[in-house]
Design a protein around this motif. Structure first.
Motif, mmCIF file in Angstrom:
data_model
loop_
_atom_site.group_PDB
_atom_site.id
_atom_site.type_symbol
_atom_site.label_atom_id
_atom_site.label_comp_id
_atom_site.label_asym_id
_atom_site.label_seq_id
_atom_site.Cartn_x
_atom_site.Cartn_y
_atom_site.Cartn_z
ATOM 1 N N ILE A 5 0.822 -1.216 0.000
ATOM 2 C CA ILE A 5 0.000 0.000 0.000
ATOM 3 C C ILE A 5 0.861 1.274 0.000
ATOM 4 C CG2 ILE A 5 -0.333 -0.134 2.534
ATOM 5 C CD1 ILE A 5 -2.962 1.230 0.126
ATOM 6 N N PHE A 6 1.995 1.224 0.693
ATOM 7 C CA PHE A 6 2.837 2.423 0.739
ATOM 8 C C PHE A 6 3.592 2.626 -0.582
ATOM 9 C CE2 PHE A 6 3.188 2.845 5.689
ATOM 10 C CZ PHE A 6 1.835 3.129 5.725
ATOM 11 N N CYS A 7 3.952 1.540 -1.273
ATOM 12 C CA CYS A 7 4.544 1.678 -2.617
ATOM 13 C C CYS A 7 3.520 2.318 -3.548
ATOM 14 C CB CYS A 7 4.980 0.328 -3.178
ATOM 15 S SG CYS A 7 6.595 -0.224 -2.579
ATOM 16 N N ASP A 30 -1.158 9.991 8.563
ATOM 17 C CA ASP A 30 -1.599 8.656 8.967
ATOM 18 C C ASP A 30 -3.133 8.646 8.916
ATOM 19 O OD1 ASP A 30 -0.255 6.218 10.989
ATOM 20 O OD2 ASP A 30 -2.431 6.413 10.788
ATOM 21 N N SER A 31 -3.700 7.611 8.308
ATOM 22 C CA SER A 31 -5.157 7.562 8.136
ATOM 23 C C SER A 31 -5.891 7.309 9.454
ATOM 24 C CB SER A 31 -5.526 6.492 7.106
ATOM 25 O OG SER A 31 -5.015 5.248 7.512
ATOM 26 N N ASN A 32 -5.163 6.898 10.463
ATOM 27 C CA ASN A 32 -5.758 6.670 11.777
ATOM 28 C C ASN A 32 -4.893 7.383 12.818
ATOM 29 O OD1 ASN A 32 -7.232 5.657 13.925
ATOM 30 N ND2 ASN A 32 -6.245 3.652 13.885
ATOM 31 N N PRO A 33 -4.948 8.733 12.805
ATOM 32 C CA PRO A 33 -3.998 9.509 13.614
ATOM 33 C C PRO A 33 -4.103 9.263 15.115
ATOM 34 C CG PRO A 33 -5.728 10.932 12.713
ATOM 35 C CD PRO A 33 -5.905 9.590 12.078
ATOM 36 N N LYS A 34 -2.952 9.190 15.745
ATOM 37 C CA LYS A 34 -2.876 8.973 17.199
ATOM 38 C C LYS A 34 -2.532 10.269 17.919
ATOM 39 C CE LYS A 34 -2.665 4.405 16.095
ATOM 40 N NZ LYS A 34 -2.670 4.528 14.639
ATOM 41 N N ALA A 35 -2.416 11.348 17.180
ATOM 42 C CA ALA A 35 -2.103 12.663 17.749
ATOM 43 C C ALA A 35 -2.636 13.719 16.784
ATOM 44 C CB ALA A 35 -0.586 12.802 17.920
ATOM 45 N N GLY A 91 4.877 -4.389 16.561
ATOM 46 C CA GLY A 91 3.704 -3.556 16.283
ATOM 47 C C GLY A 91 3.622 -3.051 14.849
ATOM 48 N N GLN A 92 4.494 -3.559 13.975
ATOM 49 C CA GLN A 92 4.464 -3.101 12.579
ATOM 50 C C GLN A 92 3.328 -3.780 11.820
ATOM 51 O OE1 GLN A 92 8.159 -3.616 10.398
ATOM 52 N NE2 GLN A 92 7.355 -2.563 8.596
ATOM 53 N N GLU A 93 2.463 -2.924 11.224
ATOM 54 C CA GLU A 93 1.308 -3.453 10.476
ATOM 55 C C GLU A 93 1.536 -3.389 8.968
ATOM 56 O OE1 GLU A 93 -1.963 -1.070 11.738
ATOM 57 O OE2 GLU A 93 -1.824 -1.745 13.820
ATOM 58 N N LEU A 99 8.465 5.927 9.205
ATOM 59 C CA LEU A 99 8.729 6.615 10.457
ATOM 60 C C LEU A 99 7.501 7.444 10.811
ATOM 61 C CD1 LEU A 99 11.057 7.252 12.516
ATOM 62 C CD2 LEU A 99 11.633 9.210 11.058
ATOM 63 N N HIS A 100 6.976 7.237 12.009
ATOM 64 C CA HIS A 100 5.845 8.040 12.489
ATOM 65 C C HIS A 100 6.398 9.348 13.042
ATOM 66 C CE1 HIS A 100 2.714 4.729 12.720
ATOM 67 N NE2 HIS A 100 3.819 3.998 12.695
ATOM 68 N N LEU A 101 5.768 10.438 12.681
ATOM 69 C CA LEU A 101 6.099 11.747 13.251
ATOM 70 C C LEU A 101 4.824 12.286 13.892
ATOM 71 C CD1 LEU A 101 7.513 14.485 13.677
ATOM 72 C CD2 LEU A 101 7.388 14.890 11.248
HETATM 73 P P1 AMP Z 1 2.704 0.552 11.834
HETATM 74 O O1 AMP Z 1 1.986 -0.061 12.981
HETATM 75 O O2 AMP Z 1 3.939 1.285 12.258
HETATM 76 O O3 AMP Z 1 2.954 -0.416 10.690
HETATM 77 O O4 AMP Z 1 1.747 1.686 11.316
HETATM 78 C C1 AMP Z 1 1.100 1.687 10.114
HETATM 79 C C2 AMP Z 1 0.308 2.946 10.109
HETATM 80 O O5 AMP Z 1 -0.129 3.176 8.792
HETATM 81 C C3 AMP Z 1 -0.929 2.918 10.994
HETATM 82 O O6 AMP Z 1 -0.845 3.963 11.947
HETATM 83 C C4 AMP Z 1 -2.084 3.134 10.020
HETATM 84 O O7 AMP Z 1 -3.078 3.967 10.540
HETATM 85 C C5 AMP Z 1 -1.398 3.748 8.819
HETATM 86 N N1 AMP Z 1 -1.971 3.471 7.518
HETATM 87 C C6 AMP Z 1 -2.327 2.282 6.993
HETATM 88 N N2 AMP Z 1 -2.767 2.403 5.732
HETATM 89 C C7 AMP Z 1 -2.671 3.731 5.439
HETATM 90 C C8 AMP Z 1 -2.972 4.523 4.299
HETATM 91 N N3 AMP Z 1 -3.459 3.981 3.173
HETATM 92 N N4 AMP Z 1 -2.766 5.851 4.366
HETATM 93 C C9 AMP Z 1 -2.287 6.417 5.478
HETATM 94 N N5 AMP Z 1 -1.968 5.738 6.580
HETATM 95 C C10 AMP Z 1 -2.162 4.418 6.572
#
Ligand code: AMP
Ligand code: ZN
Length: 104
Positions: A5-7, A30-35, A91-93, A99-101
């Motif tokens: 998805i990121f590619c 981030d589509s599910n912002p934590k901040a 925790g990597q999904e 990198l989260h900022l």
């Molecule tokens: P991680 O747990 O570090 O792998 O985080 C993956 C992050 O990517 C999560 O915080 C998701 O909310 C975010 N995410 C997943 N798919 C997308 C997307 N299509 N656009 C933006 N953020 C995404």
């Protein structure tokens, strides 16, 4: 990387609001912002995680941090947090190094 998805975001096949972009990196929310401010910085090159980073990527990884600094400055962030999940157990999904900022 067909199913990454990121590619897809990096080649603009999937739409994202681009916060910053240069030759090597792209930054988007981030589509599910934590901040209140939460963006993801990714190298356009597909690297699954920090575990796969090698000596050849040293410059890229340094530039990743400088890009975080730049994005923070551009957005007038007073302080911020950088986080990187490594591997499913860490925790990597999404299996494309990012990198989260976070701020606020
Ligand atoms: P991680 O747990 O570090 O792998 O985080 C993956 C992050 O990517 C999560 O915080 C998701 O909310 C975010 N995410 C997943 N798919 C997308 C997307 N299509 N656009 C933006 N953020 C995404
Ligand atoms: Zn990828």
């Amino acid at each position: 990387m067909e199913d990454c998805i990121f590619c897809k975001i990096a080649v603009k096949e999937t739409q994202a609001e681009i916060v910053y972009e240069d030759e090597q990196f792209i930054v988007f929310p981030d589509s599910n912002p934590k901040a209140p401010f939460h963006v993801l910085l990714i190298p356009k090159k597909h690297i699954p995680s920090l575990r796969e980073v090698g000596e050849d990527d040293m410059e890229l990884m340094g530039r990743l941090l400088l890009t975080a600094q730049k994005v923070a400055q551009e957005n007038h962030l007073k302080g911020y947090k950088l986080a990187m999940h490594v591997g499913k157990e860490g925790g990597q999904e999404v299996d494309h190094l990012h990198l989260h900022l976070l701020a606020g």
